[in-house]
Design an enzyme around this catalytic site. Sequence first.
Site, PDB file in Angstrom:
ATOM      1  N   TYR A 173       0.817  -1.207   0.000  1.00 28.75           N
ATOM      2  CA  TYR A 173       0.000   0.000   0.000  1.00 28.75           C
ATOM      3  C   TYR A 173       0.855   1.263   0.000  1.00 28.75           C
ATOM      4  O   TYR A 173       0.714   2.117  -0.876  1.00 28.75           O
ATOM      5  CB  TYR A 173      -0.920  -0.032   1.222  1.00 28.75           C
ATOM      6  CG  TYR A 173      -2.325   0.404   0.947  1.00 28.75           C
ATOM      7  CD1 TYR A 173      -3.205   0.652   1.988  1.00 28.75           C
ATOM      8  CD2 TYR A 173      -2.787   0.580  -0.339  1.00 28.75           C
ATOM      9  CE1 TYR A 173      -4.501   1.041   1.749  1.00 28.75           C
ATOM     10  CE2 TYR A 173      -4.071   0.969  -0.583  1.00 28.75           C
ATOM     11  CZ  TYR A 173      -4.934   1.202   0.466  1.00 28.75           C
ATOM     12  OH  TYR A 173      -6.213   1.583   0.226  1.00 28.75           O
ATOM     13  N   GLU A 180       2.417   6.448  -6.880  1.00 29.62           N
ATOM     14  CA  GLU A 180       1.376   7.309  -7.453  1.00 29.62           C
ATOM     15  C   GLU A 180       1.692   8.781  -7.247  1.00 29.62           C
ATOM     16  O   GLU A 180       1.619   9.596  -8.174  1.00 29.62           O
ATOM     17  CB  GLU A 180       0.023   6.971  -6.814  1.00 29.62           C
ATOM     18  CG  GLU A 180      -0.506   5.595  -7.202  1.00 29.62           C
ATOM     19  CD  GLU A 180      -1.743   5.213  -6.392  1.00 29.62           C
ATOM     20  OE1 GLU A 180      -2.460   6.109  -5.929  1.00 29.62           O
ATOM     21  OE2 GLU A 180      -1.981   3.992  -6.235  1.00 29.62           O
TER      22      GLU A 180
END
Lengths: 251, 347
Positions: A173, A180
């Site tokens: 995660y 990102e």
Amino acid sequence: MSAAAPGTSKAAHGDVAPKKKKGPGALATAYLVIYNVVMTAGWLVIAVGLVRAYLARGSYHGLYYSIEKPLKFFQTGAILEVRKHKCPKHTNESRIVPSSVVLTGFQVMSRVFLTWAVTHSVREVQSEDSVLLFVTAWTVTEIIRYSFYTFSLLNHLPYLIKWARYTFFIVLYPMGVTGELLTIYAALPYVQKTGLYSVTLPNKYNFSFDYYTFLILIMFSYIPLFPQLYFHMIRQRKKVLGHAEDYSKVE
Amino acid sequence: MDALALEASGKKANAAAVPAPVPSQAPVKRKPAKKAKKAVVFFEVEILDAKTKDKLCFLDKVEPNATIGEIKSMFHKSHPQFYPARQSIRLDPKGKSLKDEEVLQHLPVGTTATFYFRDLGAQISWVTVFLTEYTGPLVIYLLFYFRVPFIYAPKYDFTTSKHWVVHLACMCHSFHYVKRLLETLFVHRFSHGTMPLRNIFKNCTYYWGFAAWMAYYINHPLYTPPIYGEQQIRLALIIFLFCQFGNFSIHIALRNLRPPGSKTRKIPYPTKNPFTWIFLLVSCPNYTYELGSWLGFTLMTQCLPVAFFTLVGFIQMTVWAKGKHRSYLKEFRDYPPLRSPILPFVL
């Protein structure tokens, strides 16, 4: 409000079944199994594609191009998963809690946004290493997640898969989020220079939109949102993998 | 037995919660007690937490004709943090909330009644919410209209637009929200006194946010007036005023359905006012007219953010209208079949 999930329930990352799974009809189950098998296969294709490209080139650089098409196809396909809790039979989450629809929806939307509105749209970032970072994170996560659903639906869930699903995220995660954010950040100067997706005044619709500012706001939104999602998963992990005495009332 | 029923129904019609002293036609006069009953069968009421099933409160010697409202007051005494407005009392932990007017002995309970309690959370009155959420747009729009500093480039501070449609739009927008404020104070009769506190933040964000967004563009120095000029603006203004007046007529008609202080529900019908004749086709014409007003305003300003606001408002009002329509259908057998929730024949 929700009891702890029994080991083989179809608990998704967003919710916990209050009772043992009720089981959708045979047709719905078949559809779901096919969907999840196809998605598992798809992400495996991407994983294999990445490995082969790396071996062929000898470097991490520019691996995006080797898996661009399947990535777009299978990540966009995940939109099919976002269904309202009115039709639980046709979703992976058999007992949808309203918050889960929001979480799933948000997750898929942010992935689709990264794929199309950032990576596809701003060619210059496609060779960035940050892209590889999030693509790898997504690939590993999705392979595990879709096989988890597949096995759950067939009532033969190996503990290893369940464990992996609720453990790997701890690293994947943050890894994905870092990739990102770095990618969006890398896209900023190009967006500003070219005025990509932006509308300025004056115009006859009396409307304006600055994609550059919008991307910055998106980046900031990770600050409140990412911890919520992350700690939600941690709580789910305790419930699903934990022992009887760890059951705690949630939300 | 008949006397009891008569008494109880008489009380219900008054919507008064307090048991009245002996009505004049009490047939049985055993003792000169508070009520003309043979013997008063008191109820016992226990209130459990709907989630944990813990016993929260036990009330004995409860009058049979006590209302839920009175029971809530009694519960409030033992739990001062749960004022009546935030109590939800139901027969079943997952069931619907009982209304304040319900009378104990008419509920399907034995003489020991068990109720379940759910905390609705901090409550705030509807009037407060409405006043706050409507004053915001009024003020915020004017800030943009007068171009106070830090919104547009400094050379435009405190200037006025050269387009007369911008002045007109300001008047219409302000008129709309002043109308809403006045209606909140003098016209509307609310079914519920309160709503959850968090709604005020949600609602204000919506109204204030959109008002700022729209006002920014309409009052912008680079604003482009409508393509079709005066014709477009005139038509838009007519639509807007027509719908404003229509909306107001509906509010008045709905108010007149309901006597002051009551919470009765009746089917609305067209009145002498032609603006109410739309009741023939629509259950919630106030929303229909509201949509019309904002379509008029969109046309007048030719501004995409206004169109968005209209669209979002329309979606929300449609949800509300459908809910209202459904509850009308459920409550009234003879509900006119021709009516649609919000758009005649369509939606």
